[in-house]
Design a protein around this motif. Structure first.
Motif, PDB file in Angstrom:
ATOM      1  N   LEU A  10       1.038  -1.195  -0.101  1.00  0.00           N
ATOM      2  CA  LEU A  10       0.171  -0.115   0.124  1.00  0.00           C
ATOM      3  C   LEU A  10       0.836   1.049   0.081  1.00  0.00           C
ATOM      4  N   PRO A  11       1.171   1.716  -1.035  1.00  0.00           N
ATOM      5  CA  PRO A  11       1.850   2.955  -1.215  1.00  0.00           C
ATOM      6  C   PRO A  11       1.217   4.275  -0.693  1.00  0.00           C
ATOM      7  N   VAL A  12       2.196   5.124   0.116  1.00  0.00           N
ATOM      8  CA  VAL A  12       1.654   6.379   0.584  1.00  0.00           C
ATOM      9  C   VAL A  12       2.480   7.560   0.112  1.00  0.00           C
ATOM     10  N   ASP A  13       2.055   8.548   0.087  1.00  0.00           N
ATOM     11  CA  ASP A  13       2.961   9.805  -0.407  1.00  0.00           C
ATOM     12  C   ASP A  13       3.089  10.675   0.889  1.00  0.00           C
ATOM     13  N   VAL A  14       4.649  10.578   1.431  1.00  0.00           N
ATOM     14  CA  VAL A  14       4.997  11.275   2.590  1.00  0.00           C
ATOM     15  C   VAL A  14       6.448  11.745   2.023  1.00  0.00           C
ATOM     16  N   ARG A  15       6.464  12.455   0.799  1.00  0.00           N
ATOM     17  CA  ARG A  15       7.746  13.206   0.518  1.00  0.00           C
ATOM     18  C   ARG A  15       8.158  14.143   1.182  1.00  0.00           C
ATOM     19  N   GLN A  16       7.573  14.560   1.798  1.00  0.00           N
ATOM     20  CA  GLN A  16       8.365  15.848   2.591  1.00  0.00           C
ATOM     21  C   GLN A  16       9.019  15.274   3.719  1.00  0.00           C
ATOM     22  N   SER A  17       8.495  14.277   4.393  1.00  0.00           N
ATOM     23  CA  SER A  17       9.020  13.607   5.337  1.00  0.00           C
ATOM     24  C   SER A  17      10.421  12.814   4.990  1.00  0.00           C
ATOM     25  N   MET A  18       9.999  12.093   3.620  1.00  0.00           N
ATOM     26  CA  MET A  18      11.085  11.173   3.099  1.00  0.00           C
ATOM     27  C   MET A  18      12.258  12.263   3.058  1.00  0.00           C
ATOM     28  N   ALA A  19      12.046  13.419   2.262  1.00  0.00           N
ATOM     29  CA  ALA A  19      13.276  14.199   1.976  1.00  0.00           C
ATOM     30  C   ALA A  19      14.223  14.560   3.161  1.00  0.00           C
ATOM     31  N   ASN A  20      13.499  14.585   4.542  1.00  0.00           N
ATOM     32  CA  ASN A  20      14.277  14.759   5.520  1.00  0.00           C
ATOM     33  C   ASN A  20      14.507  13.395   6.329  1.00  0.00           C
ATOM     34  N   GLY A  21      14.440  12.263   5.816  1.00  0.00           N
ATOM     35  CA  GLY A  21      15.124  11.055   6.269  1.00  0.00           C
ATOM     36  C   GLY A  21      14.125  10.182   7.067  1.00  0.00           C
ATOM     37  N   GLY A  22      12.756  10.317   6.988  1.00  0.00           N
ATOM     38  CA  GLY A  22      11.755   9.544   7.580  1.00  0.00           C
ATOM     39  C   GLY A  22      10.643   9.004   6.791  1.00  0.00           C
ATOM     40  N   GLY A  23      10.375   7.638   6.798  1.00  0.00           N
ATOM     41  CA  GLY A  23       9.375   7.185   5.936  1.00  0.00           C
ATOM     42  C   GLY A  23       8.153   6.981   6.696  1.00  0.00           C
ATOM     43  N   PRO A  24       7.181   6.143   6.334  1.00  0.00           N
ATOM     44  CA  PRO A  24       5.991   5.667   7.144  1.00  0.00           C
ATOM     45  C   PRO A  24       6.093   5.131   8.554  1.00  0.00           C
ATOM     46  N   ALA A  25       7.312   4.341   8.553  1.00  0.00           N
ATOM     47  CA  ALA A  25       7.436   3.848   9.911  1.00  0.00           C
ATOM     48  C   ALA A  25       7.931   4.905  10.941  1.00  0.00           C
ATOM     49  N   CYS A  26       8.846   5.824  10.660  1.00  0.00           N
ATOM     50  CA  CYS A  26       9.656   6.811  11.367  1.00  0.00           C
ATOM     51  C   CYS A  26       8.430   7.707  12.006  1.00  0.00           C
ATOM     52  N   LEU A  27       7.143   7.652  11.213  1.00  0.00           N
ATOM     53  CA  LEU A  27       6.190   8.684  11.706  1.00  0.00           C
ATOM     54  C   LEU A  27       5.253   8.034  12.679  1.00  0.00           C
ATOM     55  N   ARG A  28       5.193   6.950  13.111  1.00  0.00           N
ATOM     56  CA  ARG A  28       4.274   6.271  13.980  1.00  0.00           C
ATOM     57  C   ARG A  28       4.892   5.657  15.294  1.00  0.00           C
ATOM     58  N   LEU A  29       4.159   5.627  16.127  1.00  0.00           N
ATOM     59  CA  LEU A  29       4.591   4.666  17.501  1.00  0.00           C
ATOM     60  C   LEU A  29       3.502   3.910  17.509  1.00  0.00           C
ATOM     61  N   ARG A  30       3.870   2.597  17.855  1.00  0.00           N
ATOM     62  CA  ARG A  30       3.003   1.463  17.994  1.00  0.00           C
ATOM     63  C   ARG A  30       2.828   1.276  19.153  1.00  0.00           C
ATOM     64  N   VAL A  31       1.554   1.253  19.776  1.00  0.00           N
ATOM     65  CA  VAL A  31       0.922   1.098  21.289  1.00  0.00           C
ATOM     66  C   VAL A  31      -0.084  -0.089  21.000  1.00  0.00           C
ATOM     67  N   VAL A  32       0.154  -1.216  21.788  1.00  0.00           N
ATOM     68  CA  VAL A  32      -0.764  -2.332  21.848  1.00  0.00           C
ATOM     69  C   VAL A  32      -1.682  -2.058  23.292  1.00  0.00           C
ATOM     70  N   ALA A  33      -2.994  -1.653  23.119  1.00  0.00           N
ATOM     71  CA  ALA A  33      -3.997  -1.299  24.176  1.00  0.00           C
ATOM     72  C   ALA A  33      -5.129  -1.230  23.851  1.00  0.00           C
ATOM     73  N   ASP A  34      -6.179  -1.112  24.845  1.00  0.00           N
ATOM     74  CA  ASP A  34      -7.472  -0.864  24.599  1.00  0.00           C
ATOM     75  C   ASP A  34      -7.432   0.518  24.300  1.00  0.00           C
ATOM     76  N   PRO A  35      -8.044   0.773  23.162  1.00  0.00           N
ATOM     77  CA  PRO A  35      -8.383   2.506  22.909  1.00  0.00           C
ATOM     78  C   PRO A  35      -8.899   3.153  24.023  1.00  0.00           C
TER      79      PRO A  35
END
Length: 416
Positions: A331-356
């Protein structure tokens, strides 16, 4: 409890700029001095969040930290004569990459059956070392329920800790007891090894993890030298699946054997270097992807457009999808502004396993709140920032006012 994985993406801050402050981050260095587009960057980030919500996934967000960081400037007695990089550090929007906000261990893995989060000290880079105090304050607001969460301050800065970017978790299911993988580097190479082994071990002790279900793995020095400044540039895990470049670990055979011994159902998808080189992987950020379990039960890989547009990477992905492997969708996504500074989709998120339901609802995203945030960004975020504008008092006023408008829009003015 309805325990599930929640991805908390960082909203790109209004001071987003390309100062090239991150040694070893090739994309950041190569785009240093370019004009940045904070409004477009923030809207791209919201677009990725909407994309994942549309897949049926739980989505949260974390807020930009206060910038310019006036206490930092006061601490270095900034008077305009200092190195321009120090001024740029005080303006950095790098907290957008929330994979570096903290290391997270779900309740199923910890002795007290609470989800533990330890803020990362990020001590290796001055522009990031300022973050952890404000990050911890935000985490304590979002995860305030002491019956379900424990938020720890950063480990002592003599031990460099980069958070979830150097930590992975594998399990039969998100809510099942897991195997936690801490990946560290060793110094002496062309670029600094940002994650210290002792920091990883300290976090594991703070989280009261079972030593039998905790692995400490050395990152391949060749990967660091090639520009894989974090493990998440060359590897990503989700539930039973590890998706990894052949050259990610210093001793892959021993590591895979230890993973399979602790988690017999583990599936390890190795991308060979003769198909996708380290250079290809780092340039495309194939592995800086979100490997997600979709509501259907199949796994999807959210990748940057740069990976999908890379001929060798695209060819390998096509072959993977044609096989009967565990990753069924790309599933491709456009995060080109972040990518240009060295951060892709995974950099942009923190994974938390919990009950919302145990998370402060102000940090959980829905379509209406996303629209409200987008309206604030469109109205207040600078359209562009040129390098010479960093330090400009007029722009500083715009940046401060923009963040204040966002805090008001999401009812989190206490984080001002």
């Amino acid at each position: 409890m309805a325990v599930r994985e929640i991805n908390f993406d960082g909203i790109v801050g209004p001071s987003h700029n390309y100062a090239g402050l991150s040694l070893g981050n090739l994309a950041s260095a190569s785009n240093a001095g370019e004009v940045s587009y904070p409004r477009a960057a923030a809207l791209q980030g919201l677009g990725k969040m909407r994309h994942n919500m549309a897949l049926g996934l739980a989505q949260g967000f974390l807020l930009p930290l206060p910038r310019p960081n006036d206490p930092f400037l006061a601490a270095i007695a900034a008077d305009g004569s200092e190195d321009r990089r120090l001024m740029a550090a005080a303006w950095s929007a790098s907290s957008m990459w929330t994979a570096n906000a903290a290391t997270v261990s779900p309740a199923a893995d910890t002795a007290d059956r609470r989800c533990h989060l330890t803020a990362a000290n990020l001590v290796t880079m001055p522009h990031r070392s300022q973050e952890w105090g404000d990050t911890a304050r935000q985490l304590r607001t979002a995860f305030a329920d002491p019956a379900h969460f424990a938020v720890h301050d950063a480990v002592p800065p003599c031990f460099g800790d980069e958070g979830a970017a150097n930590h992975m978790r594998m399990a039969a299911a998100h809510d099942a007891p897991g195997l936690e993988l801490f990946v560290y580097g060793k110094g002496g190479g062309a670029y600094p090894a940002r994650q210290h082994e002792q920091a990883s071990r300290a976090v594991a002790r703070l989280h009261r993890l079972d030593p039998a279900r905790t692995l400490f793995i050395e990152q391949n020095p060749e990967a660091i030298a090639a520009g894989a400044f974090h493990n998440d540039v060359v590897a990503v895990a989700n539930e039973r699946v590890l998706f990894i470049h052949e050259q990610a670990f210093a001793d892959p055979a021993a590591t895979y054997s230890a993973i399979r011994a602790a988690l017999p159902e583990a599936e390890i998808v190795v991308v060979p270097a003769d198909a996708v080189s380290l250079s290809d992987a780092i340039r495309s950020y194939l592995f800086n992807a979100q490997l997600l379990t979709l509501p259907s039960g199949e796994m999807g890989l959210v990748i940057p457009l740069e990976a999908w547009e890379h001929p060798r990477v695209h060819g390998w992905l096509d072959a993977m999808l044609a096989s009967n492997g565990p990753i069924r969708r790309v599933l491709p996504v456009d995060v080109r502004q972040s990518m240009a500074n060295g951060g892709g989709p995974a950099c942009l998120r923190l994974r938390v396993v919990a009950d919302p339901a145990t998370v402060d609802p102000r940090f959980m995203l829905d379509d209406a709140k996303a629209s409200r945030i987008e309206q604030v960004i469109a109205a207040h975020w600078p359209e562009a920032i040129a390098p010479g504008q960093i330090g400009d008092p007029a722009l500083a006023g715009i940046v401060v006012a923009a963040r204040a408008a966002l805090l008001d829009a999401v009812d989190l003015a206490e984080l001002a």
